[in-house]
Design a protein around this motif. Structure first.
Motif, PDB file in Angstrom:
ATOM      1  N   MET A  66       0.810  -1.219   0.000  1.00 53.83           N
ATOM      2  CA  MET A  66       0.000   0.000   0.000  1.00 53.83           C
ATOM      3  C   MET A  66       0.838   1.261   0.000  1.00 53.83           C
ATOM      4  SD  MET A  66      -2.994  -0.984   2.653  1.00 53.83           S
ATOM      5  CE  MET A  66      -3.877   0.480   2.141  1.00 53.83           C
ATOM      6  N   GLU A  67       2.138   1.127   0.019  1.00 50.01           N
ATOM      7  CA  GLU A  67       3.008   2.298   0.083  1.00 50.01           C
ATOM      8  C   GLU A  67       3.102   2.928  -1.299  1.00 50.01           C
ATOM      9  OE1 GLU A  67       6.720   1.748   2.206  1.00 50.01           O
ATOM     10  OE2 GLU A  67       5.861   0.031   3.218  1.00 50.01           O
ATOM     11  N   VAL A  68       2.052   3.638  -1.651  1.00 52.71           N
ATOM     12  CA  VAL A  68       1.986   4.287  -2.954  1.00 52.71           C
ATOM     13  C   VAL A  68       2.618   5.666  -2.846  1.00 52.71           C
ATOM     14  CG1 VAL A  68       0.468   5.017  -4.806  1.00 52.71           C
ATOM     15  CG2 VAL A  68      -0.155   3.048  -3.393  1.00 52.71           C
ATOM     16  N   GLY A  69       3.787   5.824  -3.404  1.00 52.23           N
ATOM     17  CA  GLY A  69       4.446   7.129  -3.354  1.00 52.23           C
ATOM     18  C   GLY A  69       4.759   7.599  -1.948  1.00 52.23           C
ATOM     19  N   GLY A  70       4.965   6.656  -1.019  1.00 52.02           N
ATOM     20  CA  GLY A  70       5.282   7.040   0.353  1.00 52.02           C
ATOM     21  C   GLY A  70       4.130   7.688   1.075  1.00 52.02           C
ATOM     22  N   SER A  71       2.891   7.356   0.674  1.00 57.91           N
ATOM     23  CA  SER A  71       1.725   8.040   1.237  1.00 57.91           C
ATOM     24  C   SER A  71       1.520   7.739   2.714  1.00 57.91           C
ATOM     25  CB  SER A  71       0.464   7.676   0.449  1.00 57.91           C
ATOM     26  OG  SER A  71       0.279   6.269   0.421  1.00 57.91           O
ATOM     27  N   LEU A  72       1.797   6.513   3.137  1.00 62.82           N
ATOM     28  CA  LEU A  72       1.635   6.151   4.549  1.00 62.82           C
ATOM     29  C   LEU A  72       2.946   6.467   5.273  1.00 62.82           C
ATOM     30  CD1 LEU A  72      -0.252   2.775   4.096  1.00 62.82           C
ATOM     31  CD2 LEU A  72      -1.212   4.919   4.924  1.00 62.82           C
ATOM     32  N   ASP A  73       2.964   7.611   5.966  1.00 64.97           N
ATOM     33  CA  ASP A  73       4.234   8.060   6.544  1.00 64.97           C
ATOM     34  C   ASP A  73       4.199   8.251   8.052  1.00 64.97           C
ATOM     35  OD1 ASP A  73       2.680  10.323   6.767  1.00 64.97           O
ATOM     36  OD2 ASP A  73       3.790  11.480   5.272  1.00 64.97           O
ATOM     37  N   THR A  74       3.037   8.039   8.680  1.00 63.04           N
ATOM     38  CA  THR A  74       2.918   8.267  10.121  1.00 63.04           C
ATOM     39  C   THR A  74       2.330   7.026  10.794  1.00 63.04           C
ATOM     40  OG1 THR A  74       2.518  10.616   9.737  1.00 63.04           O
ATOM     41  CG2 THR A  74       1.957   9.760  11.912  1.00 63.04           C
ATOM     42  N   LEU A  75       2.973   6.595  11.873  1.00 60.20           N
ATOM     43  CA  LEU A  75       2.522   5.433  12.635  1.00 60.20           C
ATOM     44  C   LEU A  75       1.911   5.909  13.939  1.00 60.20           C
ATOM     45  CD1 LEU A  75       2.439   2.342  13.290  1.00 60.20           C
ATOM     46  CD2 LEU A  75       4.773   2.611  14.188  1.00 60.20           C
ATOM     47  N   LEU A  76       0.724   5.407  14.258  1.00 60.65           N
ATOM     48  CA  LEU A  76       0.038   5.757  15.499  1.00 60.65           C
ATOM     49  C   LEU A  76      -0.243   4.494  16.290  1.00 60.65           C
ATOM     50  CD1 LEU A  76      -1.344   7.527  12.941  1.00 60.65           C
ATOM     51  CD2 LEU A  76      -2.369   8.696  14.871  1.00 60.65           C
ATOM     52  N   SER A  77       0.137   4.522  17.565  1.00 59.99           N
ATOM     53  CA  SER A  77      -0.213   3.427  18.483  1.00 59.99           C
ATOM     54  C   SER A  77      -0.472   4.053  19.849  1.00 59.99           C
ATOM     55  CB  SER A  77       0.910   2.389  18.575  1.00 59.99           C
ATOM     56  OG  SER A  77       2.092   2.958  19.072  1.00 59.99           O
ATOM     57  N   GLY A  78      -1.669   3.844  20.366  1.00 58.26           N
ATOM     58  CA  GLY A  78      -2.049   4.545  21.570  1.00 58.26           C
ATOM     59  C   GLY A  78      -2.061   6.037  21.296  1.00 58.26           C
ATOM     60  N   ARG A  79      -1.398   6.819  22.124  1.00 57.85           N
ATOM     61  CA  ARG A  79      -1.305   8.259  21.913  1.00 57.85           C
ATOM     62  C   ARG A  79       0.008   8.673  21.257  1.00 57.85           C
ATOM     63  NH1 ARG A  79      -3.822  11.100  27.367  1.00 57.85           N
ATOM     64  NH2 ARG A  79      -5.852  10.073  27.300  1.00 57.85           N
ATOM     65  N   ARG A  80       0.791   7.701  20.876  1.00 57.54           N
ATOM     66  CA  ARG A  80       2.101   8.005  20.323  1.00 57.54           C
ATOM     67  C   ARG A  80       2.048   8.086  18.805  1.00 57.54           C
ATOM     68  NH1 ARG A  80       7.670   4.403  21.142  1.00 57.54           N
ATOM     69  NH2 ARG A  80       9.077   5.860  20.095  1.00 57.54           N
TER      70      ARG A  80
END
Length: 472
Positions: A66-80
């Protein structure tokens, strides 16, 4: 007021505190509900964690697809929140896997928005792995020149997921239209998988296909019918996700559903689907200009599926005329011992209490000093139902805070002048040839559940603002 603040925020109140406004989302949350989204949901009975690193690599491989052109660039887990990398996802897995449940999200930081949420649960037998892909707003899959590309991407995600992991069920559709339907998964993520609706994209796992009859499923009238790895079947009712609410799309959805569920009646299904399509037909908005900002927030909060009903209702709404004012020459003079001290109490104690209280309720606009803050506070009071929920004692504690905060807007925004009085409801702000009574307005705004709209700060300020403008 101190007890009221503690009750609502769970914190002691300090009027001297420096309020640090976070990036918390105000109500309605970033107008999230007012925008339709494309949803792709996939469910699997697999728990890849059982296979150790090898199993988790399948999750990473799906994410990689799913990494189309680096679109997914932020990881969220809990409040982090942190920058996405495969190593960061592995860290989340190691942190959570011992608990028997792992969940995290990935999103892009730029528009158009794309998000991926993955949840793995050791205990849920039927839905141990849940994947949700969101594209927002939905209009991005309708952009000229991009429709075919998004269709190709979505189908590749589904095919890749099925090649890596078994599939129990899945669908791809408008989030709003899905929410208006009868699928039990809308309320319960662990509800049984059934053919209650047919969407633009449908994936039926091998057990569902067996129960329905494989040959019967494969003969479904649809734009695409495709067998996937592992025995699941993919159905597309129309060539692209852009077409889900047209007459042709509704006909296709109804025919496919009745084919799979012969006991249902085609015309009944069509009638329901056509009624849902009305939600997506634009409706003219004719809100009263004094309260339009509040009502737009109401529309956003209620969501697209309720937009027509809400707009039709409030197109007819007109707030009562503002009555909390006197001709300036009729306003009584100050009767307090120290005028400056009284004004300081209004602005440095009472108004700050309102700001702190709104901050505790995730309404950071109250600190901004902009006209938009008036609508934000009005909507918060209305939405939270304080005029109905609060006791008389609690209202008496809130009235000075709301009135002083509103009065400050007349002073700072319109060049008004405070006229303090021992009885707060008589305290006024002189603007032009009128004396406005913000504390009396605040009392009226808390009289009942609908009072924050009927006696809004927004209308009060705008009326005072117009009174300073020369008539044509």
């Amino acid at each position: 007021m101190y007890d009221l603040y503690r009750k609502l925020s769970g914190k002691p109140f300090d009027s001297r505190q420096e309020l640090v406004v976070s990036n918390s989302i105000s109500m309605p949350s970033d107008e999230w509900n007012s925008e339709d989204k494309f949803w792709l949901h996939l469910y699997s009975p697999a728990y890849p964690v059982e296979q150790g690193v090898k199993g988790f690599e399948k999750i990473l491989e799906f994410i990689g697809s799913m990494e189309v052109g680096g679109s997914l660039d932020t990881l969220l887990s809990g409040r982090r929140r942190r920058k996405y990398s495969r190593e960061a996802v592995r860290e989340v897995f190691l942190e959570q896997s011992a608990e028997g449940h792992t969940s995290f999200a990935l999103e892009c930081s730029n528009a158009p928005w794309m998000g991926l949420w993955i949840s793995l649960s050791e205990k849920e037998r039927s839905g141990r792995l849940f994947v949700s892909v969101n594209l927002a707003p939905f209009s991005i899959v309708r952009q000229p020149g991009a429709i075919e590309d998004y269709t190709r991407r979505i189908l590749s995600w589904v095919r890749n997921f099925a090649s890596l992991l078994p599939v129990t069920y899945g669908f791809g559709h408008s989030s709003t239209d899905f929410s208006m339907g009868t699928n039990l998964l809308a309320e319960d993520p662990f509800a049984p998988y059934r053919v209650d609706e047919v969407y633009w994209l449908n994936v039926y796992g091998p057990q569902m296909v067996s129960e329905l009859g494989r040959e019967h499923v494969l003969s479904t009238p649809a734009s695409v019918v495709e067998e996937l790895p592992g025995g699941s079947v993919l159905l597309l009712t129309r060539p692209t996700p852009a077409d889900f609410d047209s007459e042709e799309a509704r006909q296709a959805q109804a025919r496919a559903l009745v084919h799979l569920r012969p006991e249902l009646k085609l015309e009944t299904i069509l009638e329901t689907l056509r009624e849902r399509s009305r939600v997506f037909v634009p409706i003219p908005v004719h809100f009263d200009e004094d309260v339009a900002d509040i009502l737009h927030r109401k529309v956003a909060f209620e969501g697209l599926e309720n937009k027509r009903r809400v707009v039709e209702r409030f197109n007819l709404y007109r707030p009562p005329p503002v009555s909390e004012w006197l001709p300036a020459e009729q306003a009584p003079p100050p009767d307090v011992e120290d005028v400056k001290q009284a004004i300081d109490t209004y602005e440095r104690l009472y108004a700050e209490q309102l700001v702190a209280l709104m901050h505790s309720q995730q309404v950071p606009e109250a600190t901004e000093g902009t006209q938009e803050a008036l609508a934000a506070v009005d909507f918060a009071l209305w939405h939270l139902g304080w005029g109905e929920r609060f006791t008389a004692e609690e209202k008496e504690a809130l009235i000075p805070a709301l009135g002083a905060w509103l009065g400050m807007y007349l002073v700072s925004g319109l060049g008004g002048q405070w006229v303090p009085r021992r009885k707060l409801e008589e305290a006024a702000v002189l603007v032009g040839d009128r004396a406005w009574l913000p504390f009396l307005r605040a009392r009226h705004a808390l009289e009942h559940g609908e009072a924050p709209l009927d006696y809004s700060c927004s209308q009060f300020f705008r009326q005072a603002q117009r009174s300073t403008q020369p008539t044509a």
